[in-house]
Design an enzyme around this catalytic site. Structure first.
Site, PDB file in Angstrom:
ATOM      1  N   TYR A  20       0.869  -5.253  -1.368  1.00  0.00           N
ATOM      2  CA  TYR A  20       1.022  -3.800  -1.360  1.00  0.00           C
ATOM      3  C   TYR A  20       0.796  -3.222  -2.752  1.00  0.00           C
ATOM      4  CZ  TYR A  20       4.187  -5.229   2.469  1.00  0.00           C
ATOM      5  OH  TYR A  20       4.746  -5.804   3.573  1.00  0.00           O
ATOM      6  N   HIS A  80       8.886   1.124   8.301  1.00  0.00           N
ATOM      7  CA  HIS A  80       9.523   1.555   7.058  1.00  0.00           C
ATOM      8  C   HIS A  80       8.845   2.794   6.483  1.00  0.00           C
ATOM      9  CE1 HIS A  80      10.696  -2.938   6.514  1.00  0.00           C
ATOM     10  NE2 HIS A  80      11.502  -2.316   7.349  1.00  0.00           N
ATOM     11  N   LYS A 103       0.728   3.904   0.212  1.00  0.00           N
ATOM     12  CA  LYS A 103       0.567   2.454   0.173  1.00  0.00           C
ATOM     13  C   LYS A 103      -0.886   2.078   0.433  1.00  0.00           C
ATOM     14  CE  LYS A 103       5.176   1.708   2.080  1.00  0.00           C
ATOM     15  NZ  LYS A 103       5.961   1.164   3.193  1.00  0.00           N
TER      16      LYS A 103
END
Length: 195
Positions: A133, A63, A73
């Site tokens: 995350y 992704h 992230k």
């Protein structure tokens, strides 16, 4: 906090020190000083914190965020075990198409930092694997894209004893070459502007 640069330019693995005692253990999965020393700047402003829970064999990814400058992230696994992948999707990057992997689990509490434009995937190696995350941007479904985790050109080594469980979006994801042909990939220079 130990830091190790990964094969994808700008991506870093962090290994914290655990402090066990007769009650259990204490560990800091993030420290601003450790992050700053490894990356050369403070952590991005956190716009969203998310958690996923996956059964054994669930594969999520690869992704990435289409909208420039993309999403940074910081990922760790507070429960279970995952084989985590970072994939350089940034056109013009010196490590474009390269990937690296890290085992994230609730024993060693490693974490991974992914710069903007770097794709993320993982395979859950245990039931009830939790991934946590910190994100530099909020989730907008229309901006989220995927490259096939099964793309033979990428060659991500999913474990032989795993039957991949994929979402429809991930089953239909294009290869890296198709994404490049369709001009769907982030540009390295745009991603570097977020540094």
């Amino acid at each position: 906090m130990k830091a190790r640069p990964l094969a994808v330019l700008g991506a870093v693995e962090f290994s914290p020190v655990s402090y066990p005692d007769d009650r259990g253990l204490f560990v800091s999965t993030f420290t601003e000083d450790g992050f700053g020393e490894a990356v050369g700047r403070p952590l991005f402003p956190v716009r969203q914190a998310s958690v996923s829970v996956s059964g054994r064999g669930v594969v999520r990814g690869v992704h990435y965020t289409a909208v420039s400058p993309g999403t940074q992230k910081y990922v760790h696994c507070p429960r279970g075990t995952a084989l985590d992948f970072v994939v350089d999707l940034r056109v013009g990057s010196p490590t474009f198409g390269a990937w690296d992997s890290v085992v994230l689990d609730a024993r060693d509490f490693r974490a991974v930092y992914l710069p903007a434009g770097v794709g993320h995937a993982f395979v859950a190696l245990e039931d009830d694997t939790v991934m946590s995350y910190l994100l530099s941007a909020g989730y907008v479904a229309a901006h989220e894209l995927a490259v096939s985790v099964l793309d033979p050109e990428l060659g991500l080594p999913l474990p032989d004893d795993i039957v991949p469980v994929l979402s429809e979006r991930d089953r239909l994801a294009v290869t890296l070459a198709e994404a490049a042909e369709r001009d769907m990939l982030p540009r390295f220079t745009h991603c570097e502007e977020t540094r």
